[in-house]
Scaffold this motif. Structure first.
Motif, PDB file in Angstrom:
ATOM      1  N   ASP A 262       4.082   2.984   5.096  1.00  0.00           N
ATOM      2  CA  ASP A 262       4.162   2.962   6.564  1.00  0.00           C
ATOM      3  C   ASP A 262       4.530   1.574   7.049  1.00  0.00           C
ATOM      4  O   ASP A 262       4.092   0.568   6.479  1.00  0.00           O
ATOM      5  CB  ASP A 262       2.813   3.357   7.186  1.00  0.00           C
ATOM      6  N   GLY A 263       5.305   1.515   8.108  1.00  0.00           N
ATOM      7  CA  GLY A 263       5.556   0.249   8.818  1.00  0.00           C
ATOM      8  C   GLY A 263       6.446  -0.724   8.084  1.00  0.00           C
ATOM      9  O   GLY A 263       6.377  -1.928   8.330  1.00  0.00           O
TER      10      GLY A 263
ATOM     11  N   THR B 138       0.851  -1.191   0.000  1.00  0.00           N
ATOM     12  CA  THR B 138       0.000   0.000   0.000  1.00  0.00           C
ATOM     13  C   THR B 138       0.890   1.246   0.000  1.00  0.00           C
ATOM     14  O   THR B 138       1.802   1.350   0.822  1.00  0.00           O
ATOM     15  CB  THR B 138      -0.884   0.026   1.271  1.00  0.00           C
ATOM     16  N   ILE B 139       0.626   2.141  -0.918  1.00  0.00           N
ATOM     17  CA  ILE B 139       1.355   3.408  -0.937  1.00  0.00           C
ATOM     18  C   ILE B 139       0.576   4.406  -0.079  1.00  0.00           C
ATOM     19  O   ILE B 139      -0.599   4.688  -0.345  1.00  0.00           O
ATOM     20  CB  ILE B 139       1.483   3.946  -2.383  1.00  0.00           C
ATOM     21  N   ALA B 140       1.222   4.934   0.963  1.00  0.00           N
ATOM     22  CA  ALA B 140       0.519   5.845   1.876  1.00  0.00           C
ATOM     23  C   ALA B 140       0.485   7.268   1.334  1.00  0.00           C
ATOM     24  O   ALA B 140      -0.435   8.028   1.621  1.00  0.00           O
ATOM     25  CB  ALA B 140       1.216   5.834   3.240  1.00  0.00           C
ATOM     26  N   GLU B 141       1.508   7.632   0.558  1.00  0.00           N
ATOM     27  CA  GLU B 141       1.581   8.988   0.032  1.00  0.00           C
ATOM     28  C   GLU B 141       2.391   8.943  -1.265  1.00  0.00           C
ATOM     29  O   GLU B 141       3.361   8.177  -1.372  1.00  0.00           O
ATOM     30  CB  GLU B 141       2.259   9.895   1.073  1.00  0.00           C
ATOM     31  N   GLY B 142       2.024   9.769  -2.216  1.00  0.00           N
ATOM     32  CA  GLY B 142       2.735   9.777  -3.491  1.00  0.00           C
ATOM     33  C   GLY B 142       2.291   8.615  -4.373  1.00  0.00           C
ATOM     34  O   GLY B 142       1.126   8.240  -4.376  1.00  0.00           O
ATOM     35  N   ARG B 143       3.236   7.996  -5.054  1.00  0.00           N
ATOM     36  CA  ARG B 143       2.893   6.900  -5.981  1.00  0.00           C
ATOM     37  C   ARG B 143       3.949   5.797  -5.882  1.00  0.00           C
ATOM     38  O   ARG B 143       4.977   5.981  -5.212  1.00  0.00           O
ATOM     39  CB  ARG B 143       2.816   7.434  -7.411  1.00  0.00           C
ATOM     40  N   GLY B 144       3.682   4.685  -6.547  1.00  0.00           N
ATOM     41  CA  GLY B 144       4.664   3.608  -6.585  1.00  0.00           C
ATOM     42  C   GLY B 144       5.756   3.914  -7.607  1.00  0.00           C
ATOM     43  O   GLY B 144       5.714   4.950  -8.295  1.00  0.00           O
ATOM     44  N   ILE B 145       6.698   2.996  -7.726  1.00  0.00           N
ATOM     45  CA  ILE B 145       7.790   3.196  -8.692  1.00  0.00           C
ATOM     46  C   ILE B 145       7.229   3.107 -10.116  1.00  0.00           C
ATOM     47  O   ILE B 145       6.543   2.135 -10.453  1.00  0.00           O
ATOM     48  CB  ILE B 145       8.890   2.143  -8.447  1.00  0.00           C
ATOM     49  N   GLY B 146       7.511   4.138 -10.922  1.00  0.00           N
ATOM     50  CA  GLY B 146       6.931   4.186 -12.269  1.00  0.00           C
ATOM     51  C   GLY B 146       7.967   4.077 -13.363  1.00  0.00           C
ATOM     52  O   GLY B 146       7.620   3.987 -14.537  1.00  0.00           O
ATOM     53  N   THR B 147       9.232   4.105 -13.022  1.00  0.00           N
ATOM     54  CA  THR B 147      10.280   4.006 -14.039  1.00  0.00           C
ATOM     55  C   THR B 147      11.192   2.824 -13.712  1.00  0.00           C
ATOM     56  O   THR B 147      11.161   2.300 -12.592  1.00  0.00           O
ATOM     57  CB  THR B 147      11.149   5.286 -14.090  1.00  0.00           C
ATOM     58  N   SER B 148      12.008   2.432 -14.663  1.00  0.00           N
ATOM     59  CA  SER B 148      12.867   1.258 -14.473  1.00  0.00           C
ATOM     60  C   SER B 148      14.025   1.535 -13.527  1.00  0.00           C
ATOM     61  O   SER B 148      14.572   0.615 -12.930  1.00  0.00           O
ATOM     62  CB  SER B 148      13.441   0.799 -15.811  1.00  0.00           C
TER      63      SER B 148
ATOM     64  N   ALA C 117       9.884   4.986  -0.052  1.00  0.00           N
ATOM     65  CA  ALA C 117      10.535   4.920   1.270  1.00  0.00           C
ATOM     66  C   ALA C 117       9.526   4.806   2.391  1.00  0.00           C
ATOM     67  O   ALA C 117       8.392   5.288   2.278  1.00  0.00           O
ATOM     68  CB  ALA C 117      11.387   6.183   1.484  1.00  0.00           C
ATOM     69  N   ASP C 118       9.959   4.181   3.471  1.00  0.00           N
ATOM     70  CA  ASP C 118       9.126   4.176   4.683  1.00  0.00           C
ATOM     71  C   ASP C 118       9.118   5.597   5.266  1.00  0.00           C
ATOM     72  O   ASP C 118      10.128   6.309   5.216  1.00  0.00           O
ATOM     73  CB  ASP C 118       9.705   3.198   5.708  1.00  0.00           C
ATOM     74  N   ARG C 119       7.983   5.984   5.827  1.00  0.00           N
ATOM     75  CA  ARG C 119       7.837   7.355   6.325  1.00  0.00           C
ATOM     76  C   ARG C 119       8.880   7.686   7.391  1.00  0.00           C
ATOM     77  O   ARG C 119       9.274   8.830   7.561  1.00  0.00           O
ATOM     78  CB  ARG C 119       6.421   7.527   6.895  1.00  0.00           C
ATOM     79  N   LYS C 120       9.328   6.654   8.135  1.00  0.00           N
ATOM     80  CA  LYS C 120      10.286   6.909   9.230  1.00  0.00           C
ATOM     81  C   LYS C 120      11.665   7.311   8.722  1.00  0.00           C
ATOM     82  O   LYS C 120      12.517   7.717   9.519  1.00  0.00           O
ATOM     83  CB  LYS C 120      10.399   5.684  10.139  1.00  0.00           C
ATOM     84  N   THR C 121      11.902   7.181   7.409  1.00  0.00           N
ATOM     85  CA  THR C 121      13.187   7.654   6.894  1.00  0.00           C
ATOM     86  C   THR C 121      13.273   9.173   6.982  1.00  0.00           C
ATOM     87  O   THR C 121      14.368   9.737   6.972  1.00  0.00           O
ATOM     88  CB  THR C 121      13.358   7.254   5.416  1.00  0.00           C
ATOM     89  N   GLY C 122      12.114   9.825   7.028  1.00  0.00           N
ATOM     90  CA  GLY C 122      12.098  11.290   7.028  1.00  0.00           C
ATOM     91  C   GLY C 122      12.093  11.851   5.624  1.00  0.00           C
ATOM     92  O   GLY C 122      12.044  13.072   5.428  1.00  0.00           O
ATOM     93  N   LEU C 123      12.149  10.969   4.626  1.00  0.00           N
ATOM     94  CA  LEU C 123      12.101  11.429   3.239  1.00  0.00           C
ATOM     95  C   LEU C 123      10.667  11.748   2.842  1.00  0.00           C
ATOM     96  O   LEU C 123       9.722  11.176   3.414  1.00  0.00           O
ATOM     97  CB  LEU C 123      12.646  10.336   2.310  1.00  0.00           C
TER      98      LEU C 123
END
Lengths: 230, 377
Positions: free
Chosen positions: B164-165, B122-132, B138-144
């Motif tokens: 998340d998580g 599940t993507i919590a924010e933004g989108r999944g990987i769309g390019t090769s 990233a997990d939200r806890k990375t701060g990114l």
């Protein structure tokens, strides 16, 4: 029951602690009758058995032998004849302590109405009765005050109100004037005498206070556990 | 007339202070329960994330979490052709450290094949990987945050989305990238190192491999049969999802789990003793008043009610304060604090039992009090 009837009848009551060489006789074959309306002083040196006798009449100490009748009801005859001694105390006996022993977390009025609450009075009736008693004892204006903020005389009058709340026929007082000056001591004794007459109650007081001896109907002397003089 | 409440109101400041102290103790207990749960949840998160049925790993290992596992990337094609397999995906794990905005991030890199099992659920924010290449989730806890760029190895990656998580058993937050990028990150040498290798006559790059192939089976397919069949291949090992979870709990986090569990036990014992001591002391301080109550004719139930009600109010307040405090501060902890309603309810039950038991000691002392002690000042 009316004025003159025997409310406290103690017959051949003895109390001893230990046995053999360590035996101590606190009371020896004491006989005492107290009538309704009487105000009596128990006198004697320390260790003479005054408090022991008071505790036995108050049903908080087991006699070793003898017979006790309170308000016409046999309560001890070699053994306690009732299992609910606390209920007996609640209904028939009022206690006044030297250090008044008011519950510090209750107001003056609540200290008085607590007894009525325990006796099963409705809350509003209990509050009304407490207020009447405090007014009668001239501390009604301090009804909402906690004991820590009462003067010695006020606290003692609240304690008397508590002792009288459930209209007991027997009032036991242990040095009730010890913490009071002589003027207030006289006032307290006058009050107890008045209540004894009005409520047809017997009042037994342990005291050393000679200034109030003239306020008693009888002075009973104890020495070494015996009644020696009256 | 409720004597317990009257007494509490009389010494309210002291009672509130006692409740607060007990509340702090309960906060520590709840934190420890939460840390214990968090450790288990974190450990299982990375295993549960791909929602796999079977893990195919290097023969003779219990990889890829308990032991290192390395298998050829084309193993996925072989496994995908097995009867009963719905889909299979190669996956790679590695831990890297990277600098981002003057701080060092420790990241758990998960390489997966987009369109195959192993990516974020599940993507919590933004989108999944769309390019090769060169995108990550990233997990939200990375701060990114989406749009950030971060240098990993020889390339700069753009954060496409957040989850998340997602973390490893050590609590390091995860980043997902394509398997190709993850393998490049794993094998590509720094330019100077690469020049040295070429000068020595060695190959320019290390050989590529993946950690595992994860398999989802078709509805109704027999997982045990598939696992047994895969195990017959001498160069591979296969673990069911349940086996993989058990390995993690029984080996990877077992000591940490037992350590925290033991500490939690000690903490609960200490809390029980403290609660008992407070309640017993509270009762001992009231013995003269209890003697007065007995003397004026109060029945035992009034005396017992006074002690037990105060004990329960104290316990409930401490529990409530502890719960509120831990809910306020749990996100400040560096590792996840996971509190389940069940844990909170069990702690409430334990406190209730301790309060009743401690009240029992107080009640026993109160019942022994001679009403005559109220006489004589």
């Amino acid at each position: 029951m009316a004025i003159g009837d025997i409310l406290v009848d103690v017959q051949a009551v003895a109390k001893h602690y230990g046995d053999g060489e360590t035996r101590v006789d606190a009371l020896r074959q004491v006989d005492l009758q107290v009538r309704a309306g009487e105000v009596i002083a128990l006198l004697g040196p320390s260790g003479s058995g005054k408090t022991t006798l008071l505790n036995i009449i108050g049903c908080i100490l087991d006699p070793s032998s003898g017979r006790v009748m309170l308000d016409g009801e046999p309560v001890f005859d070699g053994k306690w004849l009732r299992s609910d001694l606390r209920r007996l105390r609640l209904d028939k006996i009022g206690f006044i302590f030297q250090a008044h022993n008011l519950l510090p977390f209750l107001t003056a009025a609540e200290n008085v109405s607590l007894v009525l609450d325990l006796a099963g009075w409705p809350a509003d009736k209990g509050k009304e009765r407490a207020r009447e008693l405090l007014d009668y004892l001239e501390v009604g204006h301090r009804a909402g005050v906690k004991p820590a903020l009462l003067s010695g005389g006020e606290a003692q009058r609240v304690a008397i109100a508590r002792a009288l709340a459930n209209r007991p026929r027997i009032i036991l007082a242990d040095e009730p004037t010890a913490a009071l000056d002589s003027k207030r001591a006289q006032l307290v004794m006058d009050l107890l005498r008045k209540l004894a007459t009005e409520q047809e109650a017997s009042i037994l007081t342990v005291t050393h206070d000679e200034k109030i001896f003239d306020r008693f109907d009888r002075l009973i002397h104890l020495r070494d556990g015996r009644l020696v003089d009256e | 007339m409720n004597l317990a409440l009257k007494d509490i109101r009389h010494g309210l400041f002291r009672f509130v202070l006692t409740c607060f102290g007990l509340g702090l103790l309960m906060t520590v207990v709840l934190a420890m329960i939460g840390i214990y749960n968090g450790l288990v949840a974190d450990a299982l998160a990375v295993v549960k994330a791909p929602a796999a049925d079977v893990w195919v790993v290097e023969a003779g290992t219990k990889g890829p979490f308990a032991e290192a596992s390395s298998i050829p990337v084309d193993t996925r094609d072989t496994v995908a052709r097995m009867p009963g397999v719905a889909e299979a995906g190669a996956i790679n794990y590695q831990t890297v450290e990277a600098s981002f905005q003057d701080r060092t991030l420790r990241l758990y890199v998960i390489g997966y094949e987009p369109g195959r099992p192993g990516g974020p659920q599940t993507i919590a924010e933004g989108r999944g990987i769309g390019t090769s290449h060169f995108e990550l989730v990233a997990d939200r806890k990375t701060g990114l945050v989406p749009g950030d760029t971060i240098r990993l190895g020889r390339h700069r990656f753009t954060v496409a989305g957040l989850v998340d998580g997602a973390m490893n058993s050590g609590g390091d937050p995860a980043v997902y990238m394509t398997l190709a990028d993850a393998m490049a990150l794993q094998i590509e040498l720094a330019p100077a190192d690469q020049r040295v290798q070429v000068a020595r006559g060695a190959g320019a790059v290390k050989s590529a491999s993946v950690a595992a192939v994860i398999v989802r089976v078709m509805p109704g397919a027999d997982v045990d049969l598939l696992t047994a069949t895969l195990r017959q291949w001498k160069h591979l090992a296969a673990l069911s999802q349940a086996e993989q979870e058990n390995i993690l709990l029984a080996s990877v986090v077992d000591r940490a789990r037992r350590q925290i569990g033991l500490f939690l036990g000690i903490l609960l014992t200490v809390s029980a003793v403290v609660i008992a001591l407070i309640i017993y002391t509270m009762t001992m301080e009231k013995l003269k008043q209890i003697a007065t109550l007995k003397l004026i004719g109060a029945p035992d139930r009034s005396v017992v009610g006074l002690i037990v009600q105060q004990a329960l109010i104290l316990g409930a307040s401490g529990w409530g304060i502890g719960l509120v405090l831990i809910l306020l501060v749990k996100d400040v902890f560096p590792r996840r604090v996971v509190l389940e309603p069940f844990n909170v309810a069990v702690l409430a039950g334990i406190i209730f039992v301790v309060c009743i038991a401690a009240s029992g000691l107080g009640v026993r002392a109160a019942m022994k009090v001679d009403p005559a002690t109220a006489l004589g000042g």
